[in-house]
Design a protein around this motif. Sequence first.
Motif, PDB file in Angstrom:
ATOM      1  N   HIS A 139      12.802  61.519  23.048  1.00 36.98           N
ATOM      2  CA  HIS A 139      13.120  61.741  21.638  1.00 36.98           C
ATOM      3  C   HIS A 139      13.435  63.204  21.368  1.00 36.98           C
ATOM      4  N   THR A 183      25.229  60.130  11.283  1.00 36.72           N
ATOM      5  CA  THR A 183      24.775  59.021  12.122  1.00 36.72           C
ATOM      6  C   THR A 183      23.335  59.218  12.568  1.00 36.72           C
ATOM      7  N   CYS A 223      19.569  57.315  10.766  1.00 36.50           N
ATOM      8  CA  CYS A 223      18.996  56.349  11.719  1.00 36.50           C
ATOM      9  C   CYS A 223      20.028  55.331  12.185  1.00 36.50           C
ATOM     10  N   HIS A 279      22.569  53.143  14.415  1.00 35.01           N
ATOM     11  CA  HIS A 279      22.372  52.465  15.702  1.00 35.01           C
ATOM     12  C   HIS A 279      20.882  52.273  16.013  1.00 35.01           C
ATOM     13  N   ASN A 280      20.090  52.114  14.963  1.00 32.16           N
ATOM     14  CA  ASN A 280      18.675  51.766  15.129  1.00 32.16           C
ATOM     15  C   ASN A 280      17.860  52.877  15.791  1.00 32.16           C
ATOM     16  N   ARG A 281      18.287  54.120  15.647  1.00 33.54           N
ATOM     17  CA  ARG A 281      17.609  55.210  16.343  1.00 33.54           C
ATOM     18  C   ARG A 281      16.145  55.345  15.940  1.00 33.54           C
ATOM     19  N   LEU A 309      13.372  53.402  17.748  1.00 38.19           N
ATOM     20  CA  LEU A 309      13.120  53.609  19.166  1.00 38.19           C
ATOM     21  C   LEU A 309      11.800  54.333  19.361  1.00 38.19           C
ATOM     22  N   GLY A 330      16.354  53.678  25.962  1.00 36.22           N
ATOM     23  CA  GLY A 330      16.859  53.459  24.613  1.00 36.22           C
ATOM     24  C   GLY A 330      17.603  54.660  24.062  1.00 36.22           C
ATOM     25  N   MET A 331      17.107  55.873  24.338  1.00 39.27           N
ATOM     26  CA  MET A 331      17.770  57.088  23.870  1.00 39.27           C
ATOM     27  C   MET A 331      19.124  57.273  24.548  1.00 39.27           C
ATOM     28  N   TRP A 355      21.450  54.831  23.051  1.00 37.31           N
ATOM     29  CA  TRP A 355      21.829  55.251  21.699  1.00 37.31           C
ATOM     30  C   TRP A 355      22.998  56.229  21.757  1.00 37.31           C
ATOM     31  N   GLU A 413      26.181  54.429  22.571  1.00 39.33           N
ATOM     32  CA  GLU A 413      26.731  53.723  21.413  1.00 39.33           C
ATOM     33  C   GLU A 413      27.436  54.692  20.458  1.00 39.33           C
ATOM     34  N   ARG A 459      22.589  45.516  28.143  1.00 37.40           N
ATOM     35  CA  ARG A 459      22.182  46.902  27.953  1.00 37.40           C
ATOM     36  C   ARG A 459      21.522  47.500  29.195  1.00 37.40           C
TER      37      ARG A 459
END
Length: 356
Positions: A192, A218, A222, A224-226, A229, A236-237, A240, A243, A287
């Motif tokens: 993060h 962006t 938040c 793209h569902n940041r 996470l 996931g990062m 992100w 994306e 993914r």
Amino acid sequence: RSSSNSSSYNSSAANPGAGSITTSPLTLTKPALSGPEAAAMHLVDAEVAVLYSLRHGAFLAAKQTVSSGSTMVLEGAVLLELRNWLVLLAALLPSINARRDILVLEELVSSAQASTAGLGHTLWIAALDKQGLDTLPPEAGVEPNPFWRSCKSYTCGLWTLFHILTVAATEQRPRPDVQGLLSKRSVLPQPHAVLVGIRNFVANFFGCSDCVANFLQTFDSCGHNRCNLDHGDGVGMALWLWEVHNGVSQRVAQERQVPEGGKPWPSNEDCRVCRLSSSGKITSWDRQAVYSYLQATYWRPEWTLLGQERTLVYTTPTFDSYQLWGIASLVALSCLAWRMMQRSYGLGGLQREKGS
């Protein structure tokens, strides 16, 4: 400003006499190769982007103070962000030489923080004139074009750097199978924190105002569902950022009305297992397969262990791990040679006594 000029990076405001370089996100938004050789090429491109950004982007938010005359000065929160960025790079770049080079600049910034005068542009450029990065000479920050390996633009180099950092934050996590071999002195940022560092770099040191506004919108909203996470979710990062990269390419292609631009990356030809299909039609992304593709494109397996052997990035190391290993090896070899010489002389003396 029109969209046709929205991605033109110009640092002349902060760096008089500096030229401009194209930063179109349409240029090589996908890597041409994947695998160990490609990862090494992408690392060079990332390091070129670091040198160029430090020279032409670091002082975009600088102030011209009365006491400094015509010299731009970096101070306060922006100076802190520059140091934070250097600390992040020193923690995650896989090359020991690159980390050492970054720490030289970090020490200069740290000294400027401790003073009341801040960091002067003249002093910063003088330091960059003498400081290369890894195998790159300082000239790569002045004119990067001869030094690109896979990229052809500064923006491509920056995206490459960002992808390497997010993958590094995942691959350099401590692993149980090698934990006993790793240095306990390592301090690695959470995934993060890497994204936050990238966000703050873009906010302070990137010269395309439209690009900055879109990226910050962006991130801060938040997108793209940041925000959902987990802070330690490196995969996931990394996904992100992937994306967001795809989204930027598609948006700019639409703005510029480029029919062939902005195609989702990786293509089916680049990664056939990255897309899920139903009844012969591609329906979504796999993914985990995409992350494996990013890993193969931007990382080499041997970098994982190398990245763990480091000193704290807030201190300037006198010796790195390889130097210490070399010194220890020389001492051990010297002791062994001395013992063999003693043994040889002792045997010679015995032989002479027996033969006399």
